[in-house]
Design an enzyme around this catalytic site. Structure first.
Site, PDB file in Angstrom:
ATOM      1  N   LYS A  54      36.927  44.888  40.858  1.00 50.43           N
ATOM      2  CA  LYS A  54      36.437  43.621  41.412  1.00 50.43           C
ATOM      3  C   LYS A  54      34.906  43.589  41.388  1.00 50.43           C
ATOM      4  O   LYS A  54      34.300  42.583  41.012  1.00 50.43           O
ATOM      5  CB  LYS A  54      36.942  43.442  42.859  1.00 50.43           C
ATOM      6  CG  LYS A  54      38.411  43.018  42.915  1.00 50.43           C
ATOM      7  CD  LYS A  54      39.001  43.129  44.306  1.00 50.43           C
ATOM      8  CE  LYS A  54      40.498  42.832  44.260  1.00 50.43           C
ATOM      9  NZ  LYS A  54      41.210  43.112  45.516  1.00 50.43           N
ATOM     10  N   GLN A  98      40.028  44.681  51.553  1.00 47.46           N
ATOM     11  CA  GLN A  98      41.092  45.213  50.699  1.00 47.46           C
ATOM     12  C   GLN A  98      42.287  45.667  51.558  1.00 47.46           C
ATOM     13  O   GLN A  98      42.117  46.451  52.486  1.00 47.46           O
ATOM     14  CB  GLN A  98      40.544  46.389  49.877  1.00 47.46           C
ATOM     15  CG  GLN A  98      41.521  46.959  48.873  1.00 47.46           C
ATOM     16  CD  GLN A  98      41.878  45.968  47.760  1.00 47.46           C
ATOM     17  OE1 GLN A  98      41.011  45.316  47.191  1.00 47.46           O
ATOM     18  NE2 GLN A  98      43.171  45.855  47.468  1.00 47.46           N
ATOM     19  N   ASP A 121      40.328  35.440  49.613  1.00 42.98           N
ATOM     20  CA  ASP A 121      41.733  35.827  49.387  1.00 42.98           C
ATOM     21  C   ASP A 121      42.696  34.724  49.831  1.00 42.98           C
ATOM     22  O   ASP A 121      43.876  34.752  49.490  1.00 42.98           O
ATOM     23  CB  ASP A 121      42.051  37.106  50.181  1.00 42.98           C
ATOM     24  CG  ASP A 121      42.183  38.330  49.290  1.00 42.98           C
ATOM     25  OD1 ASP A 121      42.345  38.149  48.067  1.00 42.98           O
ATOM     26  OD2 ASP A 121      42.126  39.457  49.821  1.00 42.98           O
TER      27      ASP A 121
END
Ligand code: NDP
Length: 300
Positions: A54, A98, A121
């Site tokens: 990422k 994460q 997200d």
């Protein structure tokens, strides 16, 4: 019939190109550099790989990438303090924690402490509610990538019968909401669905997000249907040498590709689109934060 293979890798490169173009315009016209902060707690090897890729992709798109690596025993208070700092940092437009988090941390509490406008997200409860009510939101990356591929394949999705297999909060449910938003007739199937084969046979669009290797065989697929395989399952592959593995999806690619009109492979289908959509969400969040036009074709 032999299906068109939807090349997620090539499509993701196109999306990343559009993101980079928009980033370049934000810099040149407004002096703004979109910033993404990724927070990793602990050292889960798979999460380490995701976080590294990422960060690399963010830099390649011309954006600022910040990584915060915290010890596995970090307290909830310390993590929430970091998120608060990032919420207040005007150079950061996207925050990603994460998952999974270590057991002592409350995932819902942590995710819901992110400013929804920076929740790239799309997991914050406000974004879930906004998506569910058809309002502008941050959309989870994997379903957004699937939607982009379906729109590219079909143009309009209006009136098509879609079946989403799987009802998770990160893939199945938001995928169904997005398809509904594009006026599909949507069925959400799950482990208690009575006749899954018959349900799938009616669908013009099948999105499989289950996590069971090759569970959808070709004879469940309506001829000409579009099949999006979200599943990532790692199987032993002794034929490739001792200790080797291979990735397969939730769909039996060999048989389904004989029947479908179009299908995503695993690997090289949905996977590359997920990171591309994270970048897309970051540039969208940055544009919204600065009251500027959103990038075209990168949002739901
Ligand atoms: P979850 O385990 O959270 O959800 C799986 C869903 O599948 C559940 O709703 C479950 O039903 C349903 N299910 C399980 N068994 C069956 C069955 N026999 N028949 C019908 N439905 C069934 O998984 P995720 O949504 O997180 O992920 C799904 C897959 O997608 C995984 O392989 C994951 O690795 C992959 N993935 C890939 C991504 C990418 O970037 N390509 C990103 C995210 C996930 P129930 O609710 O009734 O238990």
């Amino acid at each position: 019939m032999s299906a068109t293979i939807i090349d997620g890798k090539a499509f993701a490169l196109k999306v990343r190109g559009k993101v980079a173009d928009h980033v370049a315009r934000l810099k040149a016209d407004h002096g703004i550099t979109p910033g993404l902060a990724v927070v990793l707690v602990g050292s889960d090897p798979a999460s380490e790989v995701y976080v590294r890729s990422k960060g690399k992709a963010t830099n390649e798109a011309g954006m600022k990438s910040v990584e915060h690596r915290l010890e596995a025993d970090t307290s909830e208070a310390d993590l929430l303090r970091l998120i608060d700092d990032l919420n207040n940092d005007v150079t950061i437009h996207g925050i990603l924690v994460q998952l999974p988090l270590p057991d002592h941390l409350n995932e819902d509490l942590v995710i819901n402490s992110i400013n929804p406008a920076k929740d790239v997200d799309g997991f914050h409860i406000s974004n879930v509610g906004l998506l569910g009510t058809g309002q502008k939101s941050m959309v989870p990356c994997t379903p957004l990538g699937c939607l982009m591929m379906l729109r590219e394949q079909h143009g309009s999705l209006s009136g098509l019968d879609a079946v989403v297999i799987g009802r998770s909060n990160i893939v199945g449910k938001p995928m169904a909401q997005l398809l509904l938003g594009d006026s599909c007739t949507v069925t959400i199937a799950h482990s208690r669905t009575k006749d899954l084969a018959e349900t799938v046979r009616r669908a013009d669009i099948v999105v499989a997000a289950v996590g069971r290797p090759e569970m959808v065989p070709g004879d469940w697929i309506k001829p000409g249907a579009t099949v999006i395989d979200v599943g990532i399952n790692r199987l032993d592959a002794p034929e490739r040498g001792e200790g080797n593995t291979r990735l397969v999806g939730d769909v039996n690619f060999a048989s389904a590709s004989e029947v479908a009109g179009a299908i995503t492979p695993v690997p090289g289908g949905v996977g590359p689109m997920t990171i591309a959509c994270l970048l897309a969400n970051t540039v969208t969040a940055c544009s919204r934060a600065n009251d500027l036009d959103e990038p075209e074709g990168l949002t739901a």
